[in-house]
Design an enzyme around this catalytic site. Structure first.
Site, PDB file in Angstrom:
ATOM      1  N   LYS A 231     -33.394   7.009  -8.675  1.00 37.45           N
ATOM      2  CA  LYS A 231     -33.070   7.804  -7.540  1.00 37.45           C
ATOM      3  C   LYS A 231     -32.861   9.388  -7.766  1.00 37.45           C
ATOM      4  CE  LYS A 231     -32.135   4.368  -4.563  1.00 37.45           C
ATOM      5  NZ  LYS A 231     -30.943   3.936  -4.301  1.00 37.45           N
ATOM      6  N   ARG A 266     -30.243  -3.584  -9.554  1.00 37.17           N
ATOM      7  CA  ARG A 266     -31.530  -3.662  -8.885  1.00 37.17           C
ATOM      8  C   ARG A 266     -32.561  -2.568  -9.480  1.00 37.17           C
ATOM      9  NH1 ARG A 266     -34.151  -1.327  -4.409  1.00 37.17           N
ATOM     10  NH2 ARG A 266     -35.707  -2.632  -3.332  1.00 37.17           N
TER      11      ARG A 266
END
Length: 292
Positions: A231, A266
């Protein structure tokens, strides 16, 4: 010990006393990302062929990844939605192939019609970045006996990073997740995984505050998933502009999540996560986990 309940049999689950089926695992398990989209933010185009996606999936399963999360629509900031027919064309061949090999499959979708067809094709759970806001998605999961990952997102993918605001990000995100989980369970969905939605309608400080307060969320009755893989917050912290080069930062964030009780993480670099989590678990507990 992590646990997730299903309405019927899925790979690895055992019958529970209440009629559901329970999948249990030790420590923090890994959900491996399999994007079949051409435009995902860090791996777009890698898995657009079934053969390439299957090869990655087999490597993940051999390494001990618990769940394979198949997605056919990008949810990066600014992403445009795609028709359900396009999404199904991308995910269905892979779902069917993985189901034939006995994999436990999650489908990452916001569309009830995609979830319905994917669950009938062999998927076991639904990962919905909108947090099952659509009542039809709740009905689909309940009817199929499929648990769902309820993620928090302020806004929607195209606009979520346009000046996100919270008065108290921890109280608001955790409160919204818990309330939605209770509502979804009451509607017949067999189980819920909570995801604080790192990077979805949140600033860097919002994300870090939520990660520091993760123990408050994991202390509740529902398993928690953290998905910080590659991210943008890693770029903000460590100055890594290329998303595909953010796996070291991802591991740092996910090992922190594991230490604070996350049941699942994840990740794109899923096999590397399994290895790192096993080493961390051995250091903390003084015992060794048998490889899956």
């Amino acid at each position: 010990m992590g646990a997730l309940f299903f309405g019927g049999p899925v790979p690895g689950a055992q019958p529970a006393d209440d009629g559901r089926w329970c999948l249990r695992w030790a420590g923090t398990a890994v959900m491996g990302i399999l994007n079949t989209t051409p435009d995902s933010f860090s791996d777009g185009g890698r898995h657009t062929s079934v053969d390439a996606a299957l090869a990655s999936a087999r490597r993940m399963r051999a390494a001990g990844v618990l769940i394979l999360d198949v997605g056919g629509e990008s949810t990066r900031p600014g992403a445009e939605p795609v028709p359900a027919e396009v999404e199904l064309d991308r995910v269905l061949p892979l779902v069917r192939a993985l189901a034939a090999e006995g994999a436990l499959i999650s489908v990452d979708t916001m569309k009830p019609e995609v979830a319905h067809v994917a669950l009938r094709a062999g998927a076991g759970l639904i990962n919905d970045v909108t947090g099952l806001r659509d009542p039809e998605m709740v009905r689909v999961c309940a009817a199929a006996g499929a648990p769902a990952c309820v993620m928090h997102m302020q806004g929607e993918p195209r606009t979520m990073q346009v000046q996100p605001h919270y008065d108290d990000v921890v109280a608001e995100v955790h409160g919204a997740l818990r309330a939605q989980a209770e509502q979804v369970r009451a509607a017949g969905v067999p189980d819920v995984v909570l995801d604080p939605g790192i990077g979805f309608g949140k600033t860097l400080e919002h994300n870090l505050t939520l990660l520091r307060a993760l123990g408050d969320l994991t202390a509740g009755p529902f398993p928690v998933l953290v998905g910080a893989s590659r991210k943008r917050l890693i770029d903000y912290i460590a100055r890594v502009p290329q998303a595909a080069e953010r796996d070291p930062g991802t591991l740092a964030l996910h090992l922190h999540a594991a230490r604070h009780g996350a049941a699942l993480v994840r990740a794109h670099a899923a096999a590397e996560h399994v290895q790192a989590l096993r080493v961390q678990a051995a250091l903390e507990s003084g015992t060794l986990q048998s490889p899956a």
